[in-house]
Design an enzyme around this catalytic site. Structure first.
Site, short mmCIF file in Angstrom:
data_model
loop_
_atom_site.label_atom_id
_atom_site.label_comp_id
_atom_site.label_asym_id
_atom_site.label_seq_id
_atom_site.Cartn_x
_atom_site.Cartn_y
_atom_site.Cartn_z
N CYS A 192 44.49 44.87 19.56
CA CYS A 192 45.86 45.22 20.23
C CYS A 192 46.56 43.71 20.00
CB CYS A 192 46.03 46.07 21.15
SG CYS A 192 48.06 46.16 21.87
N HIS A 222 43.20 51.27 21.93
CA HIS A 222 42.21 50.82 23.28
C HIS A 222 41.32 51.68 23.11
CE1 HIS A 222 45.34 48.09 24.35
NE2 HIS A 222 46.90 48.41 23.39
N GLU A 250 38.20 50.63 24.84
CA GLU A 250 38.11 49.84 26.03
C GLU A 250 38.93 50.90 27.25
OE1 GLU A 250 40.51 49.13 24.35
OE2 GLU A 250 42.23 47.19 25.58
#
Lengths: 229, 73
Positions: free
Chosen positions: A86, A203, A205
């Site tokens: 990002c 993302h 994560e």
């Protein structure tokens, strides 16, 4: 696998990615402040999401010039893997670690929600736990994720297999319907030439636990552990 | 700094649409850019320009998508 997560003023996803790394490695990554010129040698460097330097001038432009990035560039040139997520992708692009640039979203709106990605290749440190052509679901949250590169660069990326992920429909069709930000050729993530640096807007994560609404991002971190341990 | 030709400028487009809606149908293509004013401690104009050129390449502009021009006041 030892990892370092860089922290810039305005980063806000460093905790999320640190948690994802701890989940798959069992150890906390080293958190490195942007003003530090030097830090412990690690197997992986992560540039996390957020709004470094308040997105002043251009997203990632100021962070790309911070003291710690000189060291990151040096290590990346030596082959140390860098995962840039990002705002991290925006920083990596501004720093010249990956080709292209992230522009304002085509519809000028902040996009926030799950997207589907088509895995373009399993032949990398970052994607070895996926199959080429596999569709995964992960979230995005950004206002400047509209990937752009000139025609020559795009040709080079395609020819050398440097495109990591493309936005797609849930069935894997790569067309406008799955593209949240207007990225050219639906590009969501790219590698550098040696495929040791990957930048992506989504993302992974934030898709590592069932409670997050999906675990499709976990394989990315597991693949890194397998490749780098 | 302005976006290069061929690079989509969604903000410029939105401004153009708004102007058309506000009764300015003569407005066609709109390109949005930005202006940065620098005070430079240098009296030699050529030297100052060369330094600013360097600044543009290193930080102020992203030459993948932006053009820049320098004006001395």
């Amino acid at each position: 696998m030892k990892a370092a997560v860089l922290v810039f003023p305005g980063s806000n996803r460093e905790g999320d990615v640190a948690q994802a790394i701890e989940l798959v490695t069992g150890r906390k990554p080293q958190m490195v402040w942007h003003g530090d010129g030097d830090f412990e040698k690690t197997d992986l460097i992560v540039l996390p999401g957020g709004f470094s330097y308040g997105d002043y001038l251009r997203c990632g432009a100021m962070a790309a010039q911070s003291p710690v990035m000189a060291e990151v560039k040096k290590r990346a040139a030596q082959g140390v893997p860098v995962l840039a997520i990002c705002n991290g992708f925006q920083i990596a692009a501004e720093a010249g670690l990956v080709p292209g640039v992230l522009m304002r979203n085509e519809k000028l709106k902040f996009v926030c929600g799950d997207v589907h990605l088509k895995v373009e290749t399993s032949q990398s440190l970052f994607t070895n736990r996926y199959q080429a052509g596999q569709v995964i679901k992960v979230p995005v949250a950004h206002a400047e994720g509209n990937y752009f590169a000139d025609a020559d660069t795009l040709k080079r990326l395609e020819d050398r297999g440097q495109i990591a992920f493309r936005y797609c429909a849930p069935d894997g069709t790569v067309d406008g319907s799955g593209n949240p930000n207007g990225s050219i050729r639906n590009i969501a993530g790219v590698f550098n030439e040696s495929k040791t640096v990957m930048g992506l807007m989504p993302h992974p994560e934030n898709a590592v636990e069932p409670l997050f609404g999906g675990c499709d991002g976990k394989a990315l971190f597991e693949g890194l552990v397998e490749a780098l341990s | 700094m302005t976006l290069k030709n061929g690079v989509l400028d969604p903000q410029g487009k939105a401004i153009g649409h708004s102007l058309n809606r506000l009764g300015f149908p003569e407005v066609g293509d709109v390109r949005q850019g930005k202006v940065i004013e620098l005070e430079i401690a240098e009296t030699d104009k050529a030297k100052a320009k060369a330094r600013v050129e360097d600044m543009c390449k290193k930080l102020l502009a992203n030459t993948v998508i932006e053009n820049y021009s320098i004006e001395m006041i």
